[in-house]
Design an enzyme around this catalytic site. Structure first.
Site, mmCIF file in Angstrom:
data_model
loop_
_atom_site.group_PDB
_atom_site.id
_atom_site.type_symbol
_atom_site.label_atom_id
_atom_site.label_comp_id
_atom_site.label_asym_id
_atom_site.label_seq_id
_atom_site.Cartn_x
_atom_site.Cartn_y
_atom_site.Cartn_z
ATOM 1 N N ASN A 10 0.850 -1.192 0.000
ATOM 2 C CA ASN A 10 0.000 0.000 0.000
ATOM 3 C C ASN A 10 0.889 1.247 0.000
ATOM 4 O OD1 ASN A 10 -1.678 2.203 0.869
ATOM 5 N ND2 ASN A 10 -3.188 0.711 1.570
ATOM 6 N N HIS A 13 0.761 6.033 2.330
ATOM 7 C CA HIS A 13 1.458 6.915 3.260
ATOM 8 C C HIS A 13 2.720 7.532 2.688
ATOM 9 C CE1 HIS A 13 -1.464 6.515 6.373
ATOM 10 N NE2 HIS A 13 -1.477 5.210 6.192
ATOM 11 N N ARG A 21 3.584 18.528 2.822
ATOM 12 C CA ARG A 21 4.323 19.718 2.418
ATOM 13 C C ARG A 21 3.919 20.233 1.043
ATOM 14 N NH1 ARG A 21 10.601 20.748 3.890
ATOM 15 N NH2 ARG A 21 10.639 22.956 3.314
ATOM 16 N N HIS A 46 -5.633 3.899 -1.598
ATOM 17 C CA HIS A 46 -6.964 4.261 -1.124
ATOM 18 C C HIS A 46 -7.220 5.723 -1.462
ATOM 19 C CE1 HIS A 46 -9.883 4.427 2.606
ATOM 20 N NE2 HIS A 46 -10.441 4.871 1.494
ATOM 21 N N ARG A 48 -9.442 8.601 -0.795
ATOM 22 C CA ARG A 48 -10.446 9.023 0.176
ATOM 23 C C ARG A 48 -11.187 10.266 -0.306
ATOM 24 N NH1 ARG A 48 -10.563 7.776 5.637
ATOM 25 N NH2 ARG A 48 -9.302 5.981 6.248
ATOM 26 N N GLU A 73 -8.686 0.761 -2.950
ATOM 27 C CA GLU A 73 -9.582 0.798 -1.800
ATOM 28 C C GLU A 73 -10.458 2.033 -1.909
ATOM 29 O OE1 GLU A 73 -6.751 -1.397 1.517
ATOM 30 O OE2 GLU A 73 -6.971 0.782 1.569
ATOM 31 N N THR A 103 -7.254 6.512 10.180
ATOM 32 C CA THR A 103 -7.125 5.446 9.199
ATOM 33 C C THR A 103 -8.376 4.593 9.302
ATOM 34 O OG1 THR A 103 -5.701 3.642 8.413
ATOM 35 C CG2 THR A 103 -5.912 3.909 10.792
ATOM 36 N N THR A 104 -8.517 3.603 8.470
ATOM 37 C CA THR A 104 -9.706 2.757 8.519
ATOM 38 C C THR A 104 -9.736 2.014 9.845
ATOM 39 O OG1 THR A 104 -9.565 2.487 6.129
ATOM 40 C CG2 THR A 104 -10.997 0.972 7.314
ATOM 41 N N GLU A 154 -11.278 -9.251 2.554
ATOM 42 C CA GLU A 154 -10.021 -8.951 3.223
ATOM 43 C C GLU A 154 -10.328 -8.811 4.715
ATOM 44 O OE1 GLU A 154 -6.472 -5.598 3.442
ATOM 45 O OE2 GLU A 154 -7.453 -5.996 1.528
ATOM 46 N N GLY A 195 -2.243 -3.031 9.944
ATOM 47 C CA GLY A 195 -1.409 -3.067 11.137
ATOM 48 C C GLY A 195 -0.321 -4.125 11.139
ATOM 49 N N GLY A 216 1.017 -1.564 4.276
ATOM 50 C CA GLY A 216 1.501 -0.274 3.819
ATOM 51 C C GLY A 216 2.177 0.565 4.880
ATOM 52 N N HIS A 217 1.425 0.970 5.887
ATOM 53 C CA HIS A 217 1.930 1.938 6.857
ATOM 54 C C HIS A 217 3.238 1.490 7.490
ATOM 55 C CE1 HIS A 217 2.160 4.042 10.774
ATOM 56 N NE2 HIS A 217 1.726 5.054 10.066
#
Length: 246
Positions: A10, A13, A21, A46, A48, A73, A103-104, A154, A195, A216-217
């Site tokens: 993902n 981020h 910035r 994703h 949003r 997503e 986040t989700t 998922e 996570g 991802g994160h």
């Protein structure tokens, strides 16, 4: 040995850092290309409502340069459906979305929102897009996904990751195992994500019914210290080792 477990990276981020910035750096599309070179099997992003992560332009550029499957997503919203139908990514994962959340924070209530979700599943499926539902590891959500005709679920691993190493973590891991088995028994392809880290990924990766992890994160955070390529390669190694029973 179970079938090879796919890794979706993902890139949201990377865009979050860029957006903090303004400007064009760091480029999430470049991150996707590095992830592909490091062993990723797909790219997740994703879009949003508030565009806090990636934007339509990122999706369009990504679609023009990558050969990897794209997993978009999105919320069950007409604006997002229009974007998905214009690009037609390999897959769309329907997720809940609230502007106030960082986040989700949980899975889509496919059972309680059946009639709202159904038209989105149908429209995407009719366009040849593989539909996934991001749901909590709850049997009623698996049953709802089956009734909606979604080919993929998922499983939300966030609560498991937060409780990892405790008795509650073990209970949540068992719930994920049970729902993965239930989904597979119903002919649904099972994925998992949210996570996951080097520390907690192995028990999830070892579940034979799970076919794909989306991460991802953690990988973007780890990339600050080791680089994205090294982070993806290490995640790939841990997943493969868990799958092989090492």
């Amino acid at each position: 040995m179970s079938a090879r477990l796919r890794l979706g990276v993902n890139i949201d981020h990377v865009a979050t850092i860029r957006n903090a910035r303004g400007g064009a750096h760091p480029d999430p599309v470049r991150a996707a290309q590095i992830a592909a070179q490091a062993g990723a099997d797909g790219i997740t992003l994703h879009i949003r409502e508030d565009r806090r992560h990636v934007r339509e332009s990122d999706l369009l550029r990504l679609a023009s340069v990558t050969r990897l499957p794209i997993n978009l997503e999105m919320a069950c919203a007409e604006e997002m459906l229009a974007i998905a139908l214009s690009v037609r990514p390999h897959a769309v994962c329907l997720v809940p979305e609230r502007r106030a959340e960082r986040t989700t924070e949980g899975g889509l209530d496919a059972a309680g929102q059946h009639n709202h979700v159904a038209p989105f599943v149908r429209a995407l499926s009719d366009a040849g897009v593989r539909v996934s539902l991001f749901v909590d590891p709850d049997p009623k959500q698996i049953e709802a996904a089956a009734s909606l005709g979604a080919p993929v679920v998922e499983l939300h691993t966030g609560a498991y990751c937060e409780a990892y190493g405790s008795e509650e973590g073990e209970r949540l891991l068992e719930a994920i195992r049970a729902c993965a088995a239930l989904g597979a028994a119903k002919g649904i392809e099972v994925h998992a994500g949210h996570g996951l880290s080097f520390e907690n990924v192995s028990p999830i990766a070892a579940i034979p019914e799970i076919r794909e992890l989306n991460i991802g994160h953690f990988l973007v955070g780890e990339a600050v210290f080791t680089g994205l390529e090294a982070a993806v390669r290490e995640m790939r190694r841990l997943m493969d080792a868990a799958r092989a029973g090492a």
